[in-house]
Design an enzyme around this catalytic site. Structure first.
Site, PDB file in Angstrom:
ATOM      1  N   GLU A 163      25.667  11.649 -43.348  1.00 22.96           N
ATOM      2  CA  GLU A 163      24.743  11.162 -44.367  1.00 22.96           C
ATOM      3  C   GLU A 163      24.302   9.744 -44.021  1.00 22.96           C
ATOM      4  OE1 GLU A 163      27.483  11.675 -47.550  1.00 22.96           O
ATOM      5  OE2 GLU A 163      27.482  13.854 -47.288  1.00 22.96           O
ATOM      6  N   SER A 199      26.115  17.152 -47.904  1.00 28.58           N
ATOM      7  CA  SER A 199      26.691  18.499 -47.830  1.00 28.58           C
ATOM      8  C   SER A 199      27.900  18.457 -46.906  1.00 28.58           C
ATOM      9  CB  SER A 199      25.657  19.482 -47.258  1.00 28.58           C
ATOM     10  OG  SER A 199      24.476  19.519 -48.019  1.00 28.58           O
ATOM     11  N   GLU A 200      28.982  17.875 -47.388  1.00 31.15           N
ATOM     12  CA  GLU A 200      30.118  17.649 -46.481  1.00 31.15           C
ATOM     13  C   GLU A 200      30.664  18.935 -45.888  1.00 31.15           C
ATOM     14  OE1 GLU A 200      29.785  16.053 -49.348  1.00 31.15           O
ATOM     15  OE2 GLU A 200      29.698  13.938 -48.783  1.00 31.15           O
ATOM     16  N   GLN A 253      30.811   9.656 -45.127  1.00 29.61           N
ATOM     17  CA  GLN A 253      30.352   8.302 -45.488  1.00 29.61           C
ATOM     18  C   GLN A 253      31.505   7.449 -46.010  1.00 29.61           C
ATOM     19  OE1 GLN A 253      27.358   7.358 -48.799  1.00 29.61           O
ATOM     20  NE2 GLN A 253      26.173   7.514 -46.902  1.00 29.61           N
ATOM     21  N   PHE A 254      32.350   8.047 -46.833  1.00 24.58           N
ATOM     22  CA  PHE A 254      33.668   7.514 -47.148  1.00 24.58           C
ATOM     23  C   PHE A 254      34.630   8.662 -46.881  1.00 24.58           C
ATOM     24  CE2 PHE A 254      31.036   4.544 -49.289  1.00 24.58           C
ATOM     25  CZ  PHE A 254      31.761   3.365 -49.406  1.00 24.58           C
ATOM     26  N   ASP A 274      37.080   9.645 -48.335  1.00 20.93           N
ATOM     27  CA  ASP A 274      37.446  10.382 -49.558  1.00 20.93           C
ATOM     28  C   ASP A 274      36.645  11.687 -49.661  1.00 20.93           C
ATOM     29  OD1 ASP A 274      38.600   7.771 -51.481  1.00 20.93           O
ATOM     30  OD2 ASP A 274      37.312   7.385 -49.760  1.00 20.93           O
ATOM     31  N   ILE A 315      35.900  13.773 -47.550  1.00 20.11           N
ATOM     32  CA  ILE A 315      36.381  14.839 -46.674  1.00 20.11           C
ATOM     33  C   ILE A 315      37.017  15.969 -47.493  1.00 20.11           C
ATOM     34  CG2 ILE A 315      38.743  14.019 -46.250  1.00 20.11           C
ATOM     35  CD1 ILE A 315      38.295  14.614 -43.256  1.00 20.11           C
ATOM     36  N   HIS A 321      36.792   5.780 -53.454  1.00 17.50           N
ATOM     37  CA  HIS A 321      36.311   5.099 -52.247  1.00 17.50           C
ATOM     38  C   HIS A 321      37.386   4.231 -51.604  1.00 17.50           C
ATOM     39  CE1 HIS A 321      32.590   6.248 -54.264  1.00 17.50           C
ATOM     40  NE2 HIS A 321      31.953   6.064 -53.127  1.00 17.50           N
TER      41      HIS A 321
END
Lengths: 333, 326
Positions: B29, B59-60, B82-83, B85, B87, B127
Site C-alpha cells: 500500500e 488488501s493485505e 504498511q504497519f 500489525d 499482517i 500500530h
C-alpha cells in the site's frame, strides 16, 4: 456488465475424437470417485474426502480449453481437476490412500492434490483463500510478458469470503490474464446459496470490478468448453480477466461424512438434478448424432473401470511413507 | 564510509537486490508513487518503474496471496505491510498457504513480507505491536528481526535471496535513530539462522532481539559500571529458525540467563527460549531463567502508559541484578 448468451454449438463430426476424449475424462472421474467412496467406506481413505460426482463437466470442459503451459488452482474438491489435467489416477489414488507413491507422498491427502509440472498448482482446503494466489500467478505471467492463463476454481460459497473480493479487484485493476471459474453447485456444505448470499447470480459480482462475466450450464461439457475458450482468448490476447459462473450440482454429499440428501436438500431435488447428469447427456448427444453406439460406450466404460481398478490396486499395494521423510520439505534444503 | 540510518540500510538492501535480480519486485500500500508510509521505498518507483513497484489496494490478504502465487511461479516478491500489525489480515495466507506450500505441494514460495513493528512511537493498539509470536510456531516460515543498521541491510538481502518465505520485522523506533558506517559496494549478507554476540560478558547472558538489543546494551553498560558484573548480550537476529547453539554456548559460559523482548509476556517467545535453555543447559544454570517483556495488555497510546507497558532499560537492570544476586 455484458453477459454473452450461452450457446451450445452443434456437434462437429470431424471432432469425434475430441468429444470421445471429454466423455472418457468424465467417466474416469466418475469411476475414480466411486472407487474412492468404496475405499473410504473400507477405511482405506481417511479424513475428509469431497467427491466430484455430478460436476465432472466443469473440470473436463474448462481444462480442455486450456493449454499445457497454463496454470490452475483449485479448492479441496479437486480430484476431478487433477485427473482432467492429466495426472495419473494412480498417483492421485495413492495420495488419497496416504501412500509414499502419492503426489504429496502422503503429506497432503485428498484436499491437496497437485502436480506443478502440469501447471496444476494444487487443491487448497480453506474456502476462497487460494483465489489471491491465482491473481499472483496471473501477475507473474504478465510480469514476464507471457501468454499463459491462470484459472481459479472455487465454489459459490467462496464468493462471500473477503479473499475473493480482494483478488478479483486486483485482477481487474491490473488487467491480469486470469479466469475466476465459480463452480456453483448451490450449496456451501449444507447452506444453500440463497441463505448465504445477498444476490443469487454469482456472475453479477463481476459488476463490482467492471469485469466480464458469463454464466454457463455446467452440466453441458461443451458449453463449459466454449465459455472457457472465450475467457481464455480474452485473457491470452487481451490480458482481461473473466468471472465465469458455471452452474452445476453435486450428486453426493458435501464430503463422505455427509448424506446425499437430508436437512438441507430433498431427495426429489437430487433426483431431478441427476436427470441432467453430464455423462449420459454427452453420450446421448453423440448417440443421436450417430457418432457413438451403446456398445462403444460400454467398451469405453469397461476400459475406464479397468484403469481405475488398477489405480486402487496400485494405491493399496504401495508402501506407507517413512517417518524419516517427516521433516523433508518443511524448508528448502 | 557513508553513515546510514537503519531505514536507509534497509532501503539500500532492497535497492541492490532489485538491481541485481529482475525477479524481485515490491508490492504494497502506497509503496510506489507515495514512497511508502515511512518512505522506506522512496525513489523505487522512479528507478524501477510501475511494473516492479506496485501500489496495491488495501488488501493485505491478497497482497500476500498474490505475492505467494507469483513466488510459486518463480518471482521474488517483497510485500510491505504498511504497519506490521496489519499482517493479521494475511494470517491465513501465511500460516496455511505459504508455510505449507513446499510440504504439501513441492512449491517454492520465496517471498518476503516486511513492515514496521514495535512501539515507543505512541502508535496505540493497532500500530505498535510485535507480531512474531503469532508466526513463531508455524513450521515453514522464517522470521528475522534486525537490531542494527548492518543487519537491516544484511537480513533484507538474505531474506530476498532465501528460497523460503521470510517475515522481516523492522523496528520503526530504530528507523532514523541509529546510524552506522556501511562500506559502499560491500555485499552485506547476514546469514539467516545465526545470532550474534552484541556484547561479550561472563556473568549473565541476555538473549534478545530487535530494539530490545539497545535497551539490553544500555542495561549491561550500567551494570558493569555500577556493579562490576559483566553481561553478555546475544542479538538473535533470526527468531525462526532459532540459533540454539549460540544461546546455549553463552549460557554455559555465564550460567545465568535473562530473556528480553518487547512483545507481551504470555505466549511470547521468551517462554520457548527459556524452555530450550532448560532442556539443553539445565545443569549449567546457577539461577532460574527469567524474562523481561511487555505487560499483558494492548499497547496504550498515552506516553506514560506506553512507557510503563513496554520494557525499559531499568526493567532489564532490575531483573539482571536479581539474577546476579541469586
Amino acid at each position: 456488465m455484458p453477459t454473452p448468451p450461452t450457446s451450445v454449438p452443434a456437434l462437429d463430426r470431424s471432432r469425434l475424437d475430441f468429444y470421445r476424449g471429454l466423455l472418457r475424462q468424465m467417466l474416469v472421474i466418475r469411476r475414480f470417485e466411486e472407487k474412492a467412496a468404496e475405499a473410504y467406506a473400507l477405511g482405506k481413505i481417511g479424513g475428509f474426502c469431497h467427491l466430484y460426482i455430478g460436476q465432472e463437466a466443469v473440470a473436463v470442459g474448462s481444462i480442455a480449453a486450456l493449454r499445457h503451459d497454463d496454470y490452475l488452482m483449485c479448492s479441496y474438491r479437486e480430484h476431478g481437476h487433477a485427473l482432467a489435467r492429466g495426472m495419473s489416477s494412480r498417483t492421485v489414488m495413492a495420495e488419497l490412500f496416504g501412500k509414499a507413491t502419492g503426489c504429496s507422498r502422503g503429506k497432503g491427502g485428498s484436499m491437496h492434490i497437485f502436480d506443478a509440472s502440469k501447471g496444476f498448482l494444487g487443491g487448497h482446503a480453506i474456502v476462497g483463500g487460494h483465489i489471491p494466489l491465482v491473481t499472483g500467478a496471473a501477475f507473474a505471467i504478465k510480469y514476464r510478458a507471457g501468454d499463459q492463463v491462470a484459472v481459479a476454481y472455487y465454489g459459490e460459497a467462496a464468493v462471500n469470503n473477503g479473499a475473493f473480493h480482494e483478488a478479483l479487484n486486483m485482477a481487474a485493476l491490473w488487467k491480469l490474464p486470469a479466469i475466476y471459474l465459480c463452480e456453483n453447485n448451490r450449496y456451501g456444505m449444507g447452506t444453500a446459496l440463497e441463505r448465504a448470499s445477498a444476490i443469487y447470480d454469482i456472475a453479477q459480482r463481476a459488476c463490482s470490478y467492471d469485469m466480464i462475466a458469463e454464466t454457463v450450464d455446467g452440466m453441458d461439457v461443451l458449453a463449459v468448453y466454449e465459455a472457457t475458450a472465450r475467457a481464455v482468448k480474452r485473457a491470452r490476447e487481451g490480458h482481461l480477466p473473466t468471472l465465469l459462473e458455471v452452474r452445476t450440482y453435486r450428486f453426493m454429499g458435501h464430503s463422505m461424512s455427509d448424506p446425499i440428501h437430508g436437512h438441507y436438500r430433498t431427495r426429489e431435488e437430487v433426483d431431478e438434478q441427476k436427470k441432467k447428469d453430464p455423462i449420459p447427456a454427452l453420450f446421448h448427444r453423440l448417440e443421436a448424432a450417430g457418432l457413438m453406439t451403446q456398445a462403444d460406450y460400454d467398451a469405453l466404460d469397461a476400459h475406464v473401470l479397468a484403469e481405475v481398478d488398477a489405480a486402487v490396486k496400485f494405491a493399496d499395494e504401495s508402501p506407507e511413507p517413512d517417518a524419516d521423510q517427516l521433516y523433508a520439505d518443511v524448508y528448502s534444503a | 564510509m557513508p553513515e546510514l540510518t537503519y531505514l536507509e540500510a534497509l532501503r539500500q538492501g532492497m535497492w541492490e537486490e532489485m538491481a541485481r535480480d529482475e525477479r524481485v519486485f515490491i508490492l504494497g500500500e502506497d509503496v510506489g508513487i507515495y514512497g511508502g508510509a515511512f518512505k522506506v521505498t522512496e525513489g523505487f518507483f522512479e528507478k524501477f518503474g510501475a511494473s516492479r513497484v506496485i501500489d496495491t489496494p488495501i488488501s493485505e490478504a491478497a497482497i500476500v496471496g498474490a505475492a505467494a502465487g507469483a513466488a510459486h511461479m518463480g518471482l521474488r516478491p517483497v510485500a510491505e505491510m504498511q504497519f506490521i500489525d496489519f499482517i493479521s489480515c494475511a494470517y491465513d495466507m501465511l500460516t496455511n498457504y505459504v508455510a505449507t506450500a513446499r510440504y504439501r505441494a513441492g512449491l517454492s514460495t520465496p517471498i518476503v513480507v516486511r513492515g514496521p513493528s514495535g512501539g515507543f512511537v505512541r502508535g496505540g493498539p493497532f500500530h505498535s505491536q510485535m507480531p512474531e509470536a503469532a508466526f513463531f510456531h508455524t513450521p515453514g516460515l522464517k522470521l528475522v528481526a534486525p537490531a542494527t543498521v548492518r543487519d537491516a541491510k544484511g537480513l533484507i538481502k538474505a531474506a530476498i535471496r532465501d528460497d523460503d518465505p521470510v517475515i522481516y520485522l523492522e523496528h520503526k523506533f530504530l528507523y532514523r535513530r541509529i546510524k552506522e558506517n556501511i562500506p559502499e559496494g560491500e555485499d552485506i549478507i547476514t546469514p539467516i539462522g545465526k545470532a550474534r554476540i552484541a556484547r561479550e560478558g561472563k556473568d549473565l547472558t541476555i538473549v534478545t532481539y530487535s530494539a530490545m538489543v539497545w535497551k539490553s546494551l544500555e542495561a549491561a553498560e550500567q551494570i558493569e559500571k555500577e556493579d562490576g558484573a559483566s553481561v553478555e548480550v546475544i542479538d538473535l537476529r533470526t527468531l525462526l529458525p532459532m540459533d540454539d547453539a549460540a544461546i546455549i554456548a553463552s549460557v554455559k559460559k555465564t550460567n545465568r540467563a535473562l530473556v528480553v523482548h518487547e512483545d507481551t509476556r504470555t505466549g511470547g517467545i521468551a517462554g520457548e527460549i527459556i524452555a530450550r535453555i532448560n532442556e539443553q543447559a539445565f545443569e549449567w544454570l546457577d539461577a532460574p531463567v527469567m524474562r523481561v517483556t511487555a505487560h499483558d495488555t494492548p499497547i496504550p497510546y498515552a506516553p506514560t502508559l506506553e512507557d510503563f507497558v513496554l520494557p525499559q532499560a531499568q526493567d532489564v537492570v532490575k531483573a539482571a541484578r536479581w539474577l546476579l544476586a541469586y
